[in-house]
Design an enzyme around this catalytic site. Sequence first.
Site, short mmCIF file in Angstrom:
data_model
loop_
_atom_site.label_atom_id
_atom_site.label_comp_id
_atom_site.label_asym_id
_atom_site.label_seq_id
_atom_site.Cartn_x
_atom_site.Cartn_y
_atom_site.Cartn_z
N ARG A 93 0.80 -1.21 0.00
CA ARG A 93 0.00 0.00 0.00
C ARG A 93 0.85 1.28 0.00
NH1 ARG A 93 -5.13 1.73 1.37
NH2 ARG A 93 -5.07 3.65 2.59
N ARG A 122 -9.09 -0.78 2.68
CA ARG A 122 -8.23 0.38 2.96
C ARG A 122 -8.27 1.31 1.76
NH1 ARG A 122 -2.55 -1.72 5.03
NH2 ARG A 122 -2.22 0.45 5.62
N ASP A 308 -0.36 -0.64 15.17
CA ASP A 308 0.64 -1.63 14.78
C ASP A 308 1.19 -2.41 15.98
OD1 ASP A 308 0.28 -0.86 12.19
OD2 ASP A 308 2.06 0.40 12.09
N ILE A 330 -8.64 1.70 14.32
CA ILE A 330 -8.07 2.13 13.03
C ILE A 330 -8.39 1.14 11.90
CG2 ILE A 330 -5.98 2.94 11.84
CD1 ILE A 330 -6.41 4.60 14.32
N ARG A 399 8.53 -8.30 6.11
CA ARG A 399 8.21 -6.99 5.53
C ARG A 399 8.63 -5.85 6.46
NH1 ARG A 399 2.36 -6.38 2.94
NH2 ARG A 399 3.31 -4.34 2.73
C1 EPZ Z 1 0.04 3.72 7.98
O1 EPZ Z 1 -0.91 3.17 7.08
C2 EPZ Z 1 1.06 2.65 8.26
N1 EPZ Z 1 1.70 2.26 7.03
C3 EPZ Z 1 0.40 1.45 8.91
O2 EPZ Z 1 1.39 0.51 9.25
C4 EPZ Z 1 -0.30 1.93 10.18
O3 EPZ Z 1 -1.01 0.84 10.73
C5 EPZ Z 1 -1.26 3.07 9.87
O4 EPZ Z 1 -0.57 4.14 9.18
C6 EPZ Z 1 -1.92 3.66 11.10
O5 EPZ Z 1 -0.93 4.12 11.97
C7 EPZ Z 1 2.74 2.94 6.59
O6 EPZ Z 1 3.19 3.91 7.17
C8 EPZ Z 1 3.41 2.44 5.36
P1 EPZ Z 1 -3.93 5.66 7.50
P2 EPZ Z 1 -1.91 4.09 6.29
O7 EPZ Z 1 -4.08 6.31 6.17
O8 EPZ Z 1 -1.22 5.35 5.93
C9 EPZ Z 1 -8.68 5.22 6.69
C10 EPZ Z 1 2.36 -1.65 9.35
O9 EPZ Z 1 2.01 -2.74 9.86
N2 EPZ Z 1 -8.43 5.83 5.36
O10 EPZ Z 1 -3.44 6.50 8.63
O11 EPZ Z 1 -2.47 3.28 5.18
C11 EPZ Z 1 -8.00 3.85 6.82
O12 EPZ Z 1 -8.76 2.83 6.24
C12 EPZ Z 1 1.37 -0.79 8.61
O13 EPZ Z 1 3.53 -1.23 9.41
C13 EPZ Z 1 -9.50 6.05 4.52
O14 EPZ Z 1 -10.65 5.75 4.84
O15 EPZ Z 1 -3.01 4.36 7.36
C14 EPZ Z 1 -7.82 3.74 8.32
O16 EPZ Z 1 -9.03 3.30 8.90
C15 EPZ Z 1 0.04 -1.43 8.46
N3 EPZ Z 1 -9.26 6.64 3.30
C16 EPZ Z 1 -7.56 5.19 8.75
O17 EPZ Z 1 -8.06 6.02 7.68
C17 EPZ Z 1 -8.01 7.01 2.90
O18 EPZ Z 1 -7.85 7.55 1.79
C18 EPZ Z 1 -6.09 5.52 8.99
O19 EPZ Z 1 -5.31 5.00 7.91
C19 EPZ Z 1 -6.93 6.78 3.78
C20 EPZ Z 1 -7.17 6.19 5.01
#
Ligand code: EPZ
Length: 443
Positions: A93, A122, A308, A330, A399
């Site tokens: 992602r 996601r 995480d 989350i 990963r």
């Molecule tokens: C980041 O993911 C991290 N990944 C994740 O780590 C981490 O779990 C997450 O942030 C939360 O801290 C990286 O940094 C590469 P978000 P990200 O956008 O950016 C919703 C690991 O194990 N959302 O903050 O994808 C989403 O579904 C990984 O290292 C939308 O609805 O997370 C979630 O419920 C897994 N629409 C919330 O927001 C969007 O366009 C927060 O997701 C974007 C997000």
Amino acid sequence: MARLVIRGGRPLRGEVSISGAKNSALALMVAAALARGETVLHNVPHDRDVMTMADILRELGVKAVFVAPHELHIDGTGLKTDTAPYEAVRQMRASFYVAGLLLARLRRARVPLPGGCQLGSRPVDFHLRGFEALGARVNIEYGYMTAEASRLAGTTIFINRASVGTTINLMLAATLAEGTTVLENAAKEPEIVDLAVLLNSMGARIRGAGTDAIRIDGVDELHPTEHWVIPDRIEAGTYMMAAGITGGDIVLNNVELNHLRTPVGKLMETGLRVEAEAPGRVRAFIDPHVRLRATDVETAPYPGFPTDLQPPFVALLSVADGTSVVRETIFDRFRFVDELRRMGADIRVERDTAIVRGVEKLTGAPVEAMDLRAGAALVLAALAAEGETQISGVELIDRGYEEIEKKLAGVGADIERCEDRDGQGGSNSGIPHQGIWQPTPSG
Ligand code: EPZ
């Protein structure tokens, strides 16, 4: 395919070195490609996601070369295509960050949508809305997002849910936009601050990173620089929990304790002691005669308890004295609980909440890591369990945990990596040479 074979029951003792933050490195690598010229990134973790991102950047024409185990050189001079490779992006992602890069540099990006994963749906709708607000026309066709803009113009963008990935992508795009962009309700994670530090040292003008309002004054171009990736707070938290669940005593080096205030507070409620010994050096230990205590926790964006660390924390609570209530706000992230149950854990999941009734002991079983942090939870459970646990799906653990079996063996764990290819088993470092690592499907 590889398995980790762990014979549990040994208190872990000794020192472990924490790697650079994977989630920071992924953003920094893409940011470095915004400039023409060679940026040097130090303390880059040699884990699978970083290798996948390096492969993707190379496919775009960006130079991405490890010149030493943790020193990565990135040069965006050769960026030649606006289209990101389908398979690789589908599989990771964070590779959607190249959308911000391509839009900023070429004013056109064609990037596959990352799709769903083991953590549930996601979407990237916040990213897309942000690109549109900056003036791009965004279309979804044939599995790709296409964004085009004759010019990117700064504006104020309110990000729903303080999304980490959206904040990063919009910082990347807005850095080379005309005028001022303000990101409201921005994510405050340390990885965002690390990205702002790198970009500013490349000539960007970003203020407010680490607060919920980030102001970006666009500049015409960026220049190369040198930067040290912050320590991985999630890896550090996992090793602290490894000390706790085994009744051990571990010193962690290269840790930024300030990034771990909430999880450390929760760990101390369970009876684990976490003490700063020197800058970057932290001791996590527990009296071996004292049983861990139950506690309640709810995940939240930084500075709250990180999602995480939720799976490894559930593993720890599964052997604590009493009943813990864990709420996940989350992601949809409790599927690993079924695997913990195979090991004797008593956990009931009701929608976004897990009720964990601590058991006296876990027992080894064949289990499967379904995603990276679920894998970490199983490793912790296995370290504490009586008998042997075999964990398949190790590629997912790779990963985000660099050389996990070497690091754990270094603090006394009975752990080995077995390759299933020849059916013989046998250990292997699991860290392939740079450039030949192929991405594997996952969330
Ligand atoms: C980041 O993911 C991290 N990944 C994740 O780590 C981490 O779990 C997450 O942030 C939360 O801290 C990286 O940094 C590469 P978000 P990200 O956008 O950016 C919703 C690991 O194990 N959302 O903050 O994808 C989403 O579904 C990984 O290292 C939308 O609805 O997370 C979630 O419920 C897994 N629409 C919330 O927001 C969007 O366009 C927060 O997701 C974007 C997000």
